[in-house]
Design a protein around this motif. Structure first.
Motif, PDB file in Angstrom:
ATOM      1  N   UNK A 199       0.841  -1.203   0.000  1.00  0.00           N
ATOM      2  CA  UNK A 199       0.000   0.000   0.000  1.00  0.00           C
ATOM      3  C   UNK A 199       0.882   1.262   0.000  1.00  0.00           C
ATOM      4  N   UNK A 200       1.535   1.526  -1.124  1.00  0.00           N
ATOM      5  CA  UNK A 200       2.416   2.690  -1.216  1.00  0.00           C
ATOM      6  C   UNK A 200       1.917   3.622  -2.311  1.00  0.00           C
ATOM      7  N   UNK A 201       0.561   3.747  -2.368  1.00  0.00           N
ATOM      8  CA  UNK A 201      -0.048   4.513  -3.454  1.00  0.00           C
ATOM      9  C   UNK A 201      -0.050   6.005  -3.110  1.00  0.00           C
ATOM     10  N   UNK A 202       0.095   6.813  -4.138  1.00  0.00           N
ATOM     11  CA  UNK A 202       0.096   8.267  -3.980  1.00  0.00           C
ATOM     12  C   UNK A 202      -1.317   8.757  -3.627  1.00  0.00           C
ATOM     13  N   UNK A 203      -1.429   9.599  -2.609  1.00  0.00           N
ATOM     14  CA  UNK A 203      -2.678  10.269  -2.182  1.00  0.00           C
ATOM     15  C   UNK A 203      -3.952   9.437  -2.352  1.00  0.00           C
ATOM     16  N   UNK A 204      -4.334   8.765  -1.293  1.00  0.00           N
ATOM     17  CA  UNK A 204      -5.573   7.974  -1.373  1.00  0.00           C
ATOM     18  C   UNK A 204      -6.460   8.272  -0.161  1.00  0.00           C
ATOM     19  N   UNK A 205      -7.750   8.004  -0.330  1.00  0.00           N
ATOM     20  CA  UNK A 205      -8.701   8.154   0.777  1.00  0.00           C
ATOM     21  C   UNK A 205      -8.714   6.855   1.576  1.00  0.00           C
ATOM     22  N   UNK A 206      -9.350   6.933   2.749  1.00  0.00           N
ATOM     23  CA  UNK A 206      -9.374   5.713   3.583  1.00  0.00           C
ATOM     24  C   UNK A 206     -10.157   4.581   2.893  1.00  0.00           C
ATOM     25  N   UNK A 207     -11.163   4.978   2.087  1.00  0.00           N
ATOM     26  CA  UNK A 207     -11.970   3.949   1.411  1.00  0.00           C
ATOM     27  C   UNK A 207     -11.133   3.213   0.350  1.00  0.00           C
ATOM     28  N   UNK A 208      -9.991   3.799  -0.001  1.00  0.00           N
ATOM     29  CA  UNK A 208      -9.141   3.177  -1.020  1.00  0.00           C
ATOM     30  C   UNK A 208      -8.360   1.980  -0.491  1.00  0.00           C
ATOM     31  N   UNK A 209      -8.586   1.627   0.764  1.00  0.00           N
ATOM     32  CA  UNK A 209      -8.009   0.347   1.203  1.00  0.00           C
ATOM     33  C   UNK A 209      -8.806  -0.800   0.587  1.00  0.00           C
ATOM     34  N   UNK A 210      -9.976  -0.482   0.070  1.00  0.00           N
ATOM     35  CA  UNK A 210     -10.782  -1.493  -0.625  1.00  0.00           C
ATOM     36  C   UNK A 210     -10.492  -1.446  -2.123  1.00  0.00           C
ATOM     37  N   UNK A 211     -10.723  -2.572  -2.760  1.00  0.00           N
ATOM     38  CA  UNK A 211     -10.268  -2.657  -4.153  1.00  0.00           C
ATOM     39  C   UNK A 211     -11.368  -2.725  -5.202  1.00  0.00           C
ATOM     40  N   UNK A 212     -12.614  -2.941  -4.812  1.00  0.00           N
ATOM     41  CA  UNK A 212     -13.662  -3.130  -5.829  1.00  0.00           C
ATOM     42  C   UNK A 212     -14.603  -1.937  -5.871  1.00  0.00           C
ATOM     43  N   UNK A 213     -14.690  -1.228  -6.957  1.00  0.00           N
ATOM     44  CA  UNK A 213     -13.992  -1.399  -8.228  1.00  0.00           C
ATOM     45  C   UNK A 213     -12.712  -0.559  -8.244  1.00  0.00           C
ATOM     46  N   UNK A 214     -11.930  -0.712  -9.285  1.00  0.00           N
ATOM     47  CA  UNK A 214     -10.729   0.100  -9.407  1.00  0.00           C
ATOM     48  C   UNK A 214     -11.111   1.512  -9.851  1.00  0.00           C
ATOM     49  N   UNK A 215     -10.768   2.487  -9.013  1.00  0.00           N
ATOM     50  CA  UNK A 215     -11.058   3.885  -9.342  1.00  0.00           C
ATOM     51  C   UNK A 215     -10.262   4.356 -10.554  1.00  0.00           C
ATOM     52  N   UNK A 216      -9.062   3.813 -10.698  1.00  0.00           N
ATOM     53  CA  UNK A 216      -8.270   4.187 -11.870  1.00  0.00           C
ATOM     54  C   UNK A 216      -8.946   3.685 -13.147  1.00  0.00           C
ATOM     55  N   UNK A 217      -9.509   2.477 -13.061  1.00  0.00           N
ATOM     56  CA  UNK A 217     -10.156   1.912 -14.258  1.00  0.00           C
ATOM     57  C   UNK A 217     -11.426   2.690 -14.607  1.00  0.00           C
TER      58      UNK A 217
END
Ligand SMILES: CC(C)=CCC/C(C)=C/COP(=O)(O)O
Length: 295
Positions: A199-217
């Motif tokens: 989990x070394x992603x640039x600037x994420x919200x707490x909800x981004x610990x979850x993966x479904x769906x991919x926000x990038x996609x």
């Protein structure tokens, strides 16, 4: 967490436990009202399981081997019990005979986990494709919400035509809508990111610990559709836009951030989000009218 499927949910294991519990309850049900009541509310005692066939699996098999017989025998005893309890055997039949859709879903998820693990070749620096990780992280940033919002605001500010400003305004609203919708779905589904993700992603919200769906996609699909519709681009650039969207999706799995289904659903969701943006399109004239009414 279900080890076989990897969903963040106790759904599978709970369903199994509940099935055993109900199977046990069904057995106790025909014996006495009090016993049935107790077994419905509690995890079956080892003693009770032993009487049924020594382990939970055999208890479950036994309960599912003859739904008709179970229904018949329990309906006899049901007359001695309340209406709420009469419904239970029907429910057992549905839960204990897994549907085709249920089996298909479980199989799909198992394949998804297996494929995602195999494709997560840049999840660590020392992974098989670890040397490509920096490039994948650049692609990751190119699909991140912050640069997209920043560039859109900049273009809106720099645009000297009302039409250009209108397009950028709607892109901005689309990006904000995307962040909100993805956040809602992630919070509802709560699927954990793959275990091999760092989990070394640039600037994420707490909800981004979850993966479904991919926000990038979702952003890649919606953004690409948006750009291809509203900007006049040469054919090679259009191909590049599509290629970029595909690469963003692929990089999510290769970095180990997502399972394949997170990305596939993300693309689908982003595609339809764009249709929603089109349906809710805000014109600058409409916006000025709205601001006039509010102000
Ligand atoms: C801070 C803003 C504006 C957006 C968050 C961007 C982000 C970190 C999304 C997570 O994407 P994945 O679900 O693909 O990992």
């Amino acid at each position: 967490m279900c080890p076989a499927l990897g969903w963040n949910s106790e759904m599978t294991s709970c369903a199994d436990r509940a099935a055993v519990q109900r199977a046990t309850a069904g057995h106790a049900f025909s014996q006495s009202k009090n016993n049935a009541g107790r077994s419905l509310n509690r995890t079956p005692s080892p003693h009770l399981l032993q009487r049924q066939g020594s382990d939970p699996t055999s208890a479950r098999l036994r309960a599912s081997e003859s739904p008709t017989r179970r229904r018949g025998s329990s309906s006899a005893s049901a007359s001695a019990t309340g209406p709420q309890q009469q419904q239970l055997p029907e429910e057992d039949c549905m839960r204990l005979n897994p549907s085709f859709a249920g089996i298909a879903l479980r199989s799909l998820l198992a394949i998804d986990l297996w494929m995602s693990k195999r494709l997560g070749v840049c999840a660590e620096e020392d992974s098989s494709w670890g040397s490509v990780r920096p490039l994948m992280k650049i692609i990751e940033i190119s699909g991140h919400g912050i640069p997209w919002i920043a560039v859109t605001l900049y273009c809106m500010w720099k645009s000297d035509s009302a039409a250009g400003q209108e397009i950028m305004l709607n892109l901005l609203l689309a990006l904000l809508l995307d962040v909100v919708l993805v956040g809602i779905v992630k919070a509802l589904v709560r699927r954990r990111r793959p275990s091999h993700n760092r989990m070394d992603m640039f600037a994420s919200f707490s909800v981004d610990r979850y993966s479904f769906p991919s926000g990038h996609a979702t952003r890649a699909a919606m953004g690409a559709r948006f750009l291809l519709t509203h900007l006049v681009l040469a054919a090679p650039v259009r191909v590049l836009v599509l290629l970029w969207a595909v690469l963003v999706g692929l990089s999510r799995v290769m970095l180990g951030r997502h399972n394949v289904t997170d990305v596939a659903f993300g693309f689908l969701m982003g595609y339809f989000q764009y249709s929603l943006v089109e349906a809710l399109w805000v014109s600058t004239a409409g916006l000025q009218k709205l601001l006039g009414v509010l102000g």
